[in-house]
Motif scaffolding. Structure first.
Motif, short mmCIF file in Angstrom:
data_model
loop_
_atom_site.label_atom_id
_atom_site.label_comp_id
_atom_site.label_asym_id
_atom_site.label_seq_id
_atom_site.Cartn_x
_atom_site.Cartn_y
_atom_site.Cartn_z
N CYS A 1 3.27 10.56 1.56
CA CYS A 1 4.04 10.29 0.34
C CYS A 1 4.24 11.56 -0.50
O CYS A 1 5.33 11.79 -1.03
N ASP B 1 -1.27 9.16 1.88
CA ASP B 1 -1.04 9.93 0.64
C ASP B 1 -0.35 11.26 0.94
O ASP B 1 0.58 11.66 0.23
N THR C 1 -2.79 11.70 6.03
CA THR C 1 -2.99 10.35 5.49
C THR C 1 -1.68 9.82 4.88
O THR C 1 -0.73 10.59 4.69
N ARG D 1 1.46 7.01 -6.71
CA ARG D 1 0.44 8.07 -6.95
C ARG D 1 1.04 9.44 -6.68
O ARG D 1 0.86 10.38 -7.45
N GLU E 1 0.84 -1.21 0.00
CA GLU E 1 0.00 0.00 0.00
C GLU E 1 0.87 1.25 0.00
O GLU E 1 0.55 2.25 -0.65
N ARG F 1 2.16 1.67 -3.59
CA ARG F 1 1.14 2.23 -4.48
C ARG F 1 0.90 3.71 -4.18
O ARG F 1 0.79 4.54 -5.10
N ALA F 2 0.90 4.08 -2.90
CA ALA F 2 0.67 5.49 -2.54
C ALA F 2 1.82 6.35 -3.04
O ALA F 2 1.61 7.48 -3.53
#
Ligand code: WQD
Length: 339
Positions: free
Chosen positions: A322, A319, A317, A278, A271, A274-275
């Motif tokens: 990141c 996200d 979060t 993004r 996860e 993937r973040a």
């Protein structure tokens, strides 16, 4: 208050300095610069607009530490300074016990001698040991699986006994989960020397082209996608937690308090990958490798005590973490400059 921040040029220390100044405190930094660069303080001064005195000393030097307190009017201390690499601590246990414990003894003695009794200590979720109940609560027994973790367990015990010896003490031990991210300005961030041990800085270095690919340490754990699950907390939320803890102990009556600083959410390695893709718009090549010795499947906090008693909550979060890490890494591809 005038707050001495030990390890103030380090990753979490530097972000806490920003929050302290924003909250109206004056800050003095002490750092031996064994794992940080002097230029960090220059960036802190430009970020905050404040003048930040720096003492480049080793806190295990009792005389130099005493001299600092004799010449600086200190009201409280936030103690980050210490060696913190798990693997290195296994290879060099004496260095870790001597540095982390002696620096704390020297600091606390100097505080006592100068009537300074407000202390926030940088502890770690690593004190919950190898197979903690989840989510981790502060009343769980403590243990460790490596010398670094044992230094945190031991220092928490030392501080409990110091607090019990003199009712003027107001101490907080903050147990961090997995600090990641960077200040939204992109001016300060995590700058590990050599090959990063931790996931987020390694992923960031893959994204920026400094590393070819990520090794995922095991995908056969008893977790939703088989990879390790951790409670990642944005370093800026963590810094805010220190200011909240300092305020609380300054107004409070408990000699010592323990608080988890985590989000309460578990996030897996994949996860995070993937973040980060993004956030950066970059692919993060990875291969599944063997489990890393000593790793546990999952770790995440029960933060309700800090939420209730400090009125502190982690807002950002994975996200956000990141995005902020990517801004720092892409604007500083080789970390802080040496000079
Ligand atoms: C996170 C996850 C790895 C690197 C450590 C210390 C702890 C604290 C925080 C100080 C795990 C996986 C990692 C990689 C991977 N530090 N991983 N490939 O181990 O939870 O905690 O840092 O207090 O004391 O132990 O953090 O970032 O090293 O690992 O797959 O290249 O990422 O297996 O599941 P950890 P981490």
């Amino acid at each position: 208050m005038r707050v001495l921040v030990s390890g103030g040029a380090g990753y979490i220390g530097s972000h806490t300095v920003v929050r302290l100044v924003e909250a109206g405190h004056e800050v003095v930094v002490v750092d031996d610069f064994s794992n940080a660069k002097p230029t960090v303080v220059n960036r802190l001064e430009s970020l905050t607009g404040a003048s930040i005195p720096v003492h480049a000393i080793d806190l295990t030097d009792v005389d130099k530490t005493a001299h600092l307190f004799a010449h600086e009017q200190i009201d409280a201390v936030i103690h980050f300074a210490g060696y913190k690499a798990v693997g290195e601590s296994v290879a060099k246990p004496l260095d870790y016990y001597q540095n982390n414990l002696d620096s704390t003894f020297s600091l606390v003695r100097a505080m006592e001698r100068h009537g300074v009794h407000r202390l926030v200590f940088s502890s770690s979720a690593t004190v919950y040991g190898a197979e903690p109940a989840l989510p981790m609560t502060e009343d769980l027994p403590t243990s460790a699986t490596n010398p670094y973790g044992w230094t945190k367990v031991m220092i928490e015990q030392v501080l409990r006994d110091v607090a019990a010896s003199d009712d003027r003490w107001r101490i907080a031990a903050l147990r961090y989960f997995n600090p990641v991210g960077a200040h939204p300005s992109g001016q300060i961030g995590e700058d590990p020397s050599g090959i990063p041990n931790n996931l987020m800085p390694f992923v960031a270095q893959v994204a920026v082209g400094r590393r070819d690919k990520l090794s995922v340490f095991g995908d056969d754990y008893d977790t939703p996608d088989g990879t390790g699950v951790r409670d990642y907390i944005h370093v800026d939320d963590l810094a805010a937690g220190h200011v909240a803890a300092l305020d609380r102990i300054s107004a409070g009556t408990d000699p010592i308090s323990i608080w988890n600083l985590g989000t309460g959410q578990g996030v897996s390695v994949l996860e995070v990958v993937r973040a980060f893709s993004r956030a950066s718009g970059r692919e993060i090549p990875y291969e599944v490798a063997a489990r890393r010795p000593g790793d546990i499947a999952a770790s995440y906090a029960d933060p309700t005590r800090a939420n209730a008693e400090l009125n502190w909550f982690a807002h950002k979060t994975i996200d956000d973490m990141c995005v902020d890490t990517w801004r720092w890494q892409s604007e500083n591809p080789n970390g802080y400059p040496d000079a």
